[in-house]
Scaffold this active site. Structure first.
Site, PDB file in Angstrom:
ATOM      1  CE  LYS A  45      -3.387  -2.643   2.539  1.00  0.00           C
ATOM      2  NZ  LYS A  45      -4.698  -2.630   3.151  1.00  0.00           N
ATOM      3  CD  GLU A  61      -6.721  -0.382   1.239  1.00  0.00           C
ATOM      4  OE1 GLU A  61      -5.653  -0.155   0.659  1.00  0.00           O
ATOM      5  OE2 GLU A  61      -6.816  -1.112   2.255  1.00  0.00           O
ATOM      6  N   GLY A 104      -7.409  -5.080   6.858  1.00  0.00           N
ATOM      7  CA  GLY A 104      -6.843  -4.143   7.830  1.00  0.00           C
ATOM      8  C   GLY A 104      -7.613  -4.073   9.132  1.00  0.00           C
ATOM      9  CB  SER A 120      -6.862  -9.586   8.945  1.00  0.00           C
ATOM     10  OG  SER A 120      -7.287  -8.233   8.954  1.00  0.00           O
TER      11      SER A 120
HETATM   12  C1  PEP Z   1      -4.758  -5.920   1.502  1.00  0.00           C
HETATM   13  O1  PEP Z   1      -4.368  -4.779   1.535  1.00  0.00           O
HETATM   14  O2  PEP Z   1      -5.010  -6.424   0.407  1.00  0.00           O
HETATM   15  C2  PEP Z   1      -4.917  -6.653   2.759  1.00  0.00           C
HETATM   16  C3  PEP Z   1      -5.449  -7.840   2.717  1.00  0.00           C
HETATM   17  O3  PEP Z   1      -4.512  -6.014   3.899  1.00  0.00           O
HETATM   18  P1  PEP Z   1      -4.411  -6.663   5.376  1.00  0.00           P
HETATM   19  O4  PEP Z   1      -3.640  -7.958   5.236  1.00  0.00           O
HETATM   20  O5  PEP Z   1      -3.665  -5.664   6.188  1.00  0.00           O
HETATM   21  O6  PEP Z   1      -5.789  -6.917   5.843  1.00  0.00           O
END
Ligand code: PEP
Length: 256
Positions: free
Chosen positions: A11, A99, A175, A215
């Site tokens: 990101k 996002e 996230g 996550s």
């Molecule tokens: C992502 O950004 O695609 C993602 C899955 O983030 P996280 O692992 O932090 O949930």
């Protein structure tokens, strides 16, 4: 049959110095990918060259962008082209991350244009799909994700199916520290594979990596990766630390 793909979505984290130090840390623990595991890191655009340089010393970890435009070049302030990603050494590009859909106006239509442009120019799209909590609570999650997959793949030729990666990312799990249960993930991945079989055929669908995102961490990766149709992870937070990223690679290796 399918390799695991363990992919880091960094990101808007890691400028050049942090990119160098994160990849140095990864190399110290894991300087080559195990046989059954494909690695991928997707840093911000300005850090791609630094990452490409560092990745010369780590075999099996590919480089990807986090977005790309669907035109070749021109007056598109703030955008990058497929050729620019190719030139810096990218093999993959993340498309349609929630996002980007939420904050930057990405739609099924733009995702589809980007998927076709990426494939045309030799980049493997990691196509993100996933439902909101509201959609899951209303029992609309399967419909939503099926439509996203179908819309993203309009115009994609059979021969290109092998270059696709689908990332199932329930928005409520990104996230948040909350993950889909292994059963929920398997149910959705199985459905996505059936959609792919309808669009292409079973053989093609069986070869496409469908990764889970939301996550994924070392403590929950094993139960998710054990699922028949879960072929890896698109990992945000846990990809920003060398030890947690390589721990997930090791878990995938043990399961492959
Ligand atoms: C992502 O950004 O695609 C993602 C899955 O983030 P996280 O692992 O932090 O949930």
């Amino acid at each position: 049959m399918r390799n695991f793909l363990i992919a880091g979505n960094w990101k808007m984290n890691c400028g050049i110095a942090e990119t160098q130090s994160l990849l140095t840390g990864i190399k110290e623990i894991q300087d080559s990918m195990p046989e059954g595991v494909d690695g991928l890191v997707c840093p911000p655009m300005v850090s791609l060259q630094a990452a490409a340089d560092e990745l010369q010393n780590i075999s099996g970890i590919a480089l990807g962008g986090q977005n790309v435009h669907f035109e070749d070049n021109g007056a598109y302030t703030g955008e990058v082209s497929t050729q620019m990603l190719n030139e810096v050494g990218c093999d993959y590009v993340i498309l349609g991350h929630s996002e980007r859909r939420q904050y930057f106006g990405e739609t099924d239509k733009t995702v589809n244009a980007k998927v076709n442009k990426s494939l045309e120019d030799g980049l493997k799209p990691v196509i993100c799909v996933g439902e909101s909590l509201k959609q899951r609570k209303a029992d609309e999650h399967k419909l939503r994700v099926r439509k996203q997959v179908q819309a993203a793949l309009i115009g994609v030729e059979y021969e290109d199916a092998q270059n696709l990666v689908i990332a199932y990312e329930p928005i409520w799990a990104i996230g948040t520290g909350e993950t889909a249960t292994p059963d929920q993930a398997q149910e959705m991945h199985k459905m996505i594979r059936a959609v792919l079989a309808d669009l292409f055929d079973k053989d093609a669908a069986d070869q496409i990596q469908i990764v889970y995102g939301g996550s994924m961490k070392p403590h929950n990766a094993e139960e998710l990766l054990q699922q028949t149709d879960v072929d890896g992870g698109l990992i945000g937070g846990a990809s920003l630390k060398a030890d947690s990223f390589t721990d997930i690679i090791e878990i995938a290796d043990n399961l492959s």
